[in-house]
Motif scaffolding. Structure first.
Motif, PDB file in Angstrom:
ATOM      1  N   GLN A 588       0.822  -1.210   0.000  1.00 47.11           N
ATOM      2  CA  GLN A 588       0.000   0.000   0.000  1.00 47.11           C
ATOM      3  C   GLN A 588       0.858   1.263   0.000  1.00 47.11           C
ATOM      4  OE1 GLN A 588      -1.953   0.959   3.890  1.00 47.11           O
ATOM      5  NE2 GLN A 588      -1.078  -1.027   4.551  1.00 47.11           N
ATOM      6  N   PHE A 589       0.298   2.320  -0.574  1.00 46.12           N
ATOM      7  CA  PHE A 589       0.881   3.658  -0.469  1.00 46.12           C
ATOM      8  C   PHE A 589      -0.249   4.677  -0.528  1.00 46.12           C
ATOM      9  CE2 PHE A 589       0.853   2.619  -4.974  1.00 46.12           C
ATOM     10  CZ  PHE A 589       0.467   3.796  -5.618  1.00 46.12           C
ATOM     11  N   GLU A 645       7.826  17.483  -9.824  1.00 45.06           N
ATOM     12  CA  GLU A 645       9.159  17.315  -9.261  1.00 45.06           C
ATOM     13  C   GLU A 645       9.048  16.605  -7.915  1.00 45.06           C
ATOM     14  OE1 GLU A 645      11.975  20.894 -10.427  1.00 45.06           O
ATOM     15  OE2 GLU A 645      10.136  21.626  -9.473  1.00 45.06           O
ATOM     16  N   THR A 646       9.879  15.570  -7.711  1.00 46.50           N
ATOM     17  CA  THR A 646       9.761  14.723  -6.523  1.00 46.50           C
ATOM     18  C   THR A 646      11.097  14.609  -5.804  1.00 46.50           C
ATOM     19  OG1 THR A 646       8.001  13.441  -7.573  1.00 46.50           O
ATOM     20  CG2 THR A 646       9.113  12.413  -5.718  1.00 46.50           C
ATOM     21  N   SER A 647      11.021  14.498  -4.486  1.00 45.04           N
ATOM     22  CA  SER A 647      12.220  14.294  -3.664  1.00 45.04           C
ATOM     23  C   SER A 647      12.570  12.816  -3.579  1.00 45.04           C
ATOM     24  CB  SER A 647      11.969  14.827  -2.252  1.00 45.04           C
ATOM     25  OG  SER A 647      11.081  13.957  -1.558  1.00 45.04           O
ATOM     26  N   ASN A 648      13.742  12.532  -3.079  1.00 44.37           N
ATOM     27  CA  ASN A 648      14.046  11.184  -2.628  1.00 44.37           C
ATOM     28  C   ASN A 648      13.267  10.934  -1.338  1.00 44.37           C
ATOM     29  OD1 ASN A 648      15.881  10.614  -4.709  1.00 44.37           O
ATOM     30  ND2 ASN A 648      17.537  11.681  -3.607  1.00 44.37           N
ATOM     31  N   ILE A 649      13.323   9.703  -0.830  1.00 46.74           N
ATOM     32  CA  ILE A 649      12.679   9.426   0.462  1.00 46.74           C
ATOM     33  C   ILE A 649      13.296  10.349   1.511  1.00 46.74           C
ATOM     34  CG2 ILE A 649      12.459   7.726   2.300  1.00 46.74           C
ATOM     35  CD1 ILE A 649      12.089   5.597   0.154  1.00 46.74           C
ATOM     36  N   HIS A 650      12.439  11.009   2.253  1.00 47.51           N
ATOM     37  CA  HIS A 650      12.885  12.044   3.188  1.00 47.51           C
ATOM     38  C   HIS A 650      12.096  11.885   4.479  1.00 47.51           C
ATOM     39  CE1 HIS A 650      14.729  15.965   4.121  1.00 47.51           C
ATOM     40  NE2 HIS A 650      13.593  16.237   4.746  1.00 47.51           N
ATOM     41  N   ALA A 677       8.233  11.553   8.546  1.00 43.82           N
ATOM     42  CA  ALA A 677       7.977  10.132   8.816  1.00 43.82           C
ATOM     43  C   ALA A 677       8.851   9.318   7.884  1.00 43.82           C
ATOM     44  CB  ALA A 677       6.505   9.797   8.593  1.00 43.82           C
ATOM     45  N   ASN A 678       9.086   8.068   8.242  1.00 41.81           N
ATOM     46  CA  ASN A 678       9.881   7.200   7.396  1.00 41.81           C
ATOM     47  C   ASN A 678       9.138   6.858   6.113  1.00 41.81           C
ATOM     48  OD1 ASN A 678      12.006   7.080   9.261  1.00 41.81           O
ATOM     49  ND2 ASN A 678      11.021   5.380  10.369  1.00 41.81           N
ATOM     50  N   LYS A 679       9.891   6.558   5.073  1.00 38.79           N
ATOM     51  CA  LYS A 679       9.354   6.125   3.775  1.00 38.79           C
ATOM     52  C   LYS A 679       8.378   7.154   3.201  1.00 38.79           C
ATOM     53  CE  LYS A 679       9.839   1.191   4.750  1.00 38.79           C
ATOM     54  NZ  LYS A 679       9.147  -0.125   4.787  1.00 38.79           N
ATOM     55  N   ARG A 680       8.810   8.395   3.156  1.00 33.71           N
ATOM     56  CA  ARG A 680       7.937   9.469   2.681  1.00 33.71           C
ATOM     57  C   ARG A 680       8.631  10.247   1.561  1.00 33.71           C
ATOM     58  NH1 ARG A 680       4.433  12.724   6.969  1.00 33.71           N
ATOM     59  NH2 ARG A 680       3.373  10.703   6.866  1.00 33.71           N
ATOM     60  N   GLU A 681       7.849  10.572   0.533  1.00 35.11           N
ATOM     61  CA  GLU A 681       8.339  11.347  -0.614  1.00 35.11           C
ATOM     62  C   GLU A 681       7.464  12.583  -0.798  1.00 35.11           C
ATOM     63  OE1 GLU A 681       9.792   7.454  -3.233  1.00 35.11           O
ATOM     64  OE2 GLU A 681       7.816   8.351  -3.573  1.00 35.11           O
ATOM     65  N   GLN A 709       3.175   8.508   1.280  1.00 39.01           N
ATOM     66  CA  GLN A 709       3.620   7.631   2.352  1.00 39.01           C
ATOM     67  C   GLN A 709       3.639   6.206   1.827  1.00 39.01           C
ATOM     68  OE1 GLN A 709       4.641   8.386   5.650  1.00 39.01           O
ATOM     69  NE2 GLN A 709       5.308   6.253   5.487  1.00 39.01           N
ATOM     70  N   ILE A 710       4.826   5.614   1.784  1.00 43.26           N
ATOM     71  CA  ILE A 710       4.946   4.222   1.350  1.00 43.26           C
ATOM     72  C   ILE A 710       4.663   3.342   2.567  1.00 43.26           C
ATOM     73  CG2 ILE A 710       6.468   2.484   0.342  1.00 43.26           C
ATOM     74  CD1 ILE A 710       8.031   4.856  -0.905  1.00 43.26           C
ATOM     75  N   GLY A 711       3.636   2.533   2.483  1.00 44.65           N
ATOM     76  CA  GLY A 711       3.139   1.797   3.634  1.00 44.65           C
ATOM     77  C   GLY A 711       1.969   2.539   4.256  1.00 44.65           C
ATOM     78  N   GLU A 712       1.507   2.021   5.402  1.00 46.64           N
ATOM     79  CA  GLU A 712       0.327   2.620   6.031  1.00 46.64           C
ATOM     80  C   GLU A 712       0.626   4.033   6.532  1.00 46.64           C
ATOM     81  OE1 GLU A 712      -0.030   3.355   9.416  1.00 46.64           O
ATOM     82  OE2 GLU A 712       1.881   2.536  10.133  1.00 46.64           O
TER      83      GLU A 712
END
Length: 858
Positions: A588-589, A645-650, A677-681, A709-712
């Motif tokens: 999920q994302f 335009e997108t960031s890396n995971i931040h 938060a973790n796993k966020r772009e 948000q990658i994941g829940e």
């Protein structure tokens, strides 16, 4: 006998007993209206202008009747011999076609006005003009073939009876009603076909009225606003029928008896009760329904006082001022949902009509409500009662004449200022709104926002979406709308991507229902204060709502959204937005989308620009999906985003700053403080124009933030603090996360207001039983929402427990005596704390010992 057969075969015996006019007024009203004109200078001046407006047409008609009536949209090529020419028919409403339609509507409106003037003066030139227009239009229609379309069949507008009913069908019976005494007294009419004065053909007139009754009853659709929009034509044409038996047998088709293609008033009125007192469509459509029903109930109550429609259906009178209750503090805009418009157009004509109906029905409650609305608008300088408006063709043909015939010379009602409830709701649309008006009384210092989403006619597939107001403007906005049936309207403006919402797995969509846009309705979990009740805190309010995103197959998510308003001074404050979302599907994302009016968006982290890279394919998954107009769309619609335009995971906090330079000499900005938060772009894009936004930006692309948000996104939800500012500096100096065992629990927000530091702990949890403890900060809380405010000396300034059963901060302990959630506000500005609570509480404090406080409001 079937309805179709009845309408087609009915042979009128002209056993008329009704005395005309009888639709808007009766003969007994004449002396009353004339006395008002004589006694009141403003009505006399209005009457003079009303009469003067028809003089040009009246003179042109009298000078050359043939030339004047020749300007109507005749189809001379279809004329056969000496027969009367038919009208042209229309399937489009632009350019030359619209010009011709406006000529016809102009003549009909002038004929209505002349009919009114004949009623008041008995001067035959008015009657002859009106009757001649009626005669020639009648013959032009009868020269056309009978309407053939099964759905929405018009006579003149061959595929749009919905429009024809409002622009033509409703006007003809009013003209007839007023000129009937002239016609029955052997008054002649000019006939363009014969170029001569001839007697009016009553049989032809009755045939036209029956045709419009039949079209309304047999060619429309139900369970939406159509039946109401067609009803001024339906009712007017029924009442224009001369035979008592025929008229009385048909009137129930408006009052109580439904057909497969037309809803009666009783069914329509029941919808209001089914939807918590609202008509379940977006504002402009609902307002049209409320307005027409108020007009029709008044008309029929005058026609037959024994009907008592105002007393029978008070819910319609209750709903009429709803747009006012949904306005933003600038007083010029309303909340936007579905196919609505944002501009607020106060419907004073309808208020006046409702006031008049309340008088007819002896309903003092509604006389007070509408008297207050009218008098307050007059006091503000927003409304002049007897002022001739611009010529209003079409559906509002009754506005100016009924102003002269129905409006009371004076209005009783108190003058009230703008303030409206802190919280309000529109359940059918899933909307819960909050407002906080400043003690400065300046719209630029007020705060207001709402969360909503639902399925209804003219609704959009929005998900659980948000709007935010600041510095006098709706800044965080729903994108608006475009031309119906256009590709961008169907595949962007009506879909998730045009809203401030969360898209799940790139697949959130509407499915089924109206136009294939059905979504679940956002459900209210809790609001503080409760809708339409007094606020317990002047500084705080909040709402928590829930949404299930399960249309289609690839989202399967549940969501919760908390919106809070926190005021820090008469001129400063901010919004709290916490959006939780989780899917039952693997991999999920979740994409949090926020649009804001302006030219630009900048993203920083720790004061440094966030590094972004072009990412043109990120939102392309919807561009090649199948599309069937008004049935199947390209969900979620984000393929319209440009300059991606997108960031890396931040994982760190990010500050987004939206800037608008065209609204004020100083830039109007919205700063969004996003907790990391973790796993966020993070992605910034330019979205299509906000078509219902401030005029300078309606054709400009809209800066938009997308956070993935990658994941829940439940335990660590999208958590954002929004601060609207004017100029380059806001009051918030820092925003940090409150958490426990790696789970989000709220914000620690520091501000500098009037050169004094302010620290606030805003605690947000997903249930009333959730617990938060921070030993270092000496905070313990059980509940959903609380705000602890510390002053410049780090002492308690106030405590707001919006929904909780206990809250402890250092030596201060609040306990609900019932164990149930309660709302509490404690103001520490004075030597002795001032406490308000909705349930009995115990307050323990080392300085003030223990004290029980009973509810100050329930």
């Amino acid at each position: 006998m079937s309805l179709v057969c009845f309408l087609c075969c009915y042979i009128s015996l002209f056993s008329q007993s009704v005395e005309r006019p009888s639709i808007w007024v009766k003969q007994a009203d004449k002396a009353i209206v004339l006395q008002r004109i004589e006694d009141h200078s403003e009505i006399k001046a209005y009457y003079k202008q009303f009469a003067e407006r028809v003089e040009k047409d009246l003179s042109a008609y009298q000078k050359d009747k043939k030339e004047y009536l020749y300007r109507l949209p005749w189809n001379l090529r279809q004329r056969q011999g000496t027969h009367f020419p038919p009208f042209q028919t229309f399937t489009d409403f632009d350019g030359r076609s619209r010009e011709q339609q406006i000529v016809l509507m102009h003549y009909l409106q002038t004929a209505i006005d002349c009919g009114v003037l004949y009623f008041l003066t008995d001067e035959k030139p008015y009657a002859e003009y009106a009757a001649s227009v009626l005669h020639n239009v009648t013959n032009g229609l009868l020269a056309l073939p009978s309407p053939q379309e099964k759905h929405n069949a018009g006579w003149l507008y061959t595929k749009d009876h919905l429009r024809e009913a409002r622009e033509i069908g409703a006007q003809l019976p009013i003209i007839y009603d007023f000129v009937h005494p002239y016609l029955k007294n052997k008054g002649n009419v000019y006939d363009l076909g014969q170029n001569a004065m001839v007697p009016f053909n009553f049989k032809d007139g009755q045939k036209v009225f029956r045709t419009y009754v039949k079209l309304a009853l047999e060619r429309g659709i139900i369970d939406c606003n159509w039946p109401v929009l067609e009803s001024p034509s339906l009712v007017g044409n029924i009442l224009a029928l001369d035979d008592d038996e025929e008229r009385n047998s048909l009137l129930p088709y408006f009052l109580t008896q439904n057909t497969k293609h037309q809803d009666a008033l009783a069914k329509v009125a029941a919808h209001y009760l089914d939807y918590d007192g609202d008509w379940p469509e977006s504002i402009n459509y609902a307002n049209g329904v409320n307005t027409f029903l108020t007009y029709l109930m008044t008309l029929l109550t005058k026609y037959d006082p024994s009907l008592h429609l105002g007393q029978k259906y008070p819910q319609i009178l209750e709903a009429l001022p709803k747009p006012y209750y949904l306005t933003y503090p600038n007083k010029t805009e309303t909340i936007l949902f579905g196919d609505g418009h944002r501009k607020y157009n106060p419907n004073y004509q309808a208020y006046e009509t409702a006031y008049y109906l309340a008088k007819l029905e002896s309903q003092e409650k509604y006389r007070k409500i509408y008297g207050s609305l009218i008098n307050s608008a007059i006091a503000r300088g927003d409304y002049i009662r007897f002022k001739l408006g611009f010529r209003n063709y079409g559906a509002r043909h009754y506005n100016e004449p009924t102003k002269l015939l129905w409006f009371e010379p004076s209005i009783d009602g108190s003058i009230k200022d703008y303030p409206l409830p802190v919280t309000d709701e529109l359940p059918f649309a899933g909307i819960v709104l909050q407002r906080n008006l400043s003690e400065t009384n300046k719209p630029a210092d007020a705060l207001m926002g709402f969360v909503g989403g639902g399925h209804y006619v003219h609704g959009h597939a929005t998900g659980m979406f948000l709007e935010l107001y600041g510095k006098g403007f709706v800044l965080g906005n729903k994108s608006g709308r475009s031309r119906y049936r256009s590709e961008i309207h169907e595949n962007y403006y009506r879909l998730f991507a045009s809203n401030n919402t969360v898209i799940v797995n790139g697949s959130s969509e509407g499915k089924g229902g109206w136009a294939g846009l059905q979504i679940n309705t956002v459900q209210k979990i809790v609001t503080e204060p409760k809708p339409k009740t007094e606020a317990i805190s002047p500084m705080n309010s909040f709402s928590m709502t829930r949404f299930v995103d399960d249309k289609g197959d690839n989202a399967e998510a549940i969501q919760e959204r908390t919106l809070g308003i926190v005021r820090t001074s008469p001129k400063t404050g901010y919004y709290i937005d916490v959006f939780r979302s989780k899917s039952s599907l693997p991999n999920q994302f979740h994409d949090y989308i926020y649009h804001n009016i302006g030219e630009s968006l900048s993203l920083t982290s720790h004061t440094r620009p966030l590094v972004l890279k072009p990412d043109n394919e990120r939102f392309s998954n919807s561009k090649n999906k199948p599309w069937t107009n008004n049935k199947k769309a390209r969900h979620p619609g984000w393929h319209y985003f440009k300059f991606i335009e997108t960031s890396n995971i931040h994982s760190e906090n990010v500050t987004a700053t939206f800037s608008a330079t065209k609204l004020d000499p100083k830039p109007i900005k919205m700063k969004a403080f996003v907790l990391g938060a973790n796993k966020r772009e993070y992605t910034k894009v330019m979205a299509p124009p906000s078509t219902e936004g401030p005029i300078p930006y309606r054709e400009s692309q809209t800066p938009t933030l997308v956070i993935r948000q990658i994941g829940e996104a439940w335990n660590n939800p999208f958590a954002v603090v929004y601060e609207p500012i004017k100029g380059n500096k806001g009051s918030i100096t820092s925003v940090h996360k409150l958490e426990q065992n790696g789970i989000f629990k709220g914000f620690e927000i520091c501000s500098k207001v009037n050169n004094k530091n302010l620290k606030q702990f805003v605690i947000i949890q997903d249930s009333s039983n959730s617990e938060f403890t921070d030993l270092d900060k000496e905070i313990s809380f059980i509940g959903r929402y609380a705000v602890i405010t510390l002053d410049n000396e780090n002492s308690l300034h106030s405590i707001y427990m919006g929904d909780g059963s206990s809250l402890k901060y250092k030596d201060t302990n609040i306990i609900s005596n019932t164990g149930e959630s309660t709302a509490v506000f404690i103001d520490y500005k004075q030597d002795i704390p001032k406490v308000k609570t909705t349930k009995s509480i115990t307050l323990k404090n080392d300085a003030f010992k223990t004290k029980i406080y009973k509810p100050t409001q329930e």
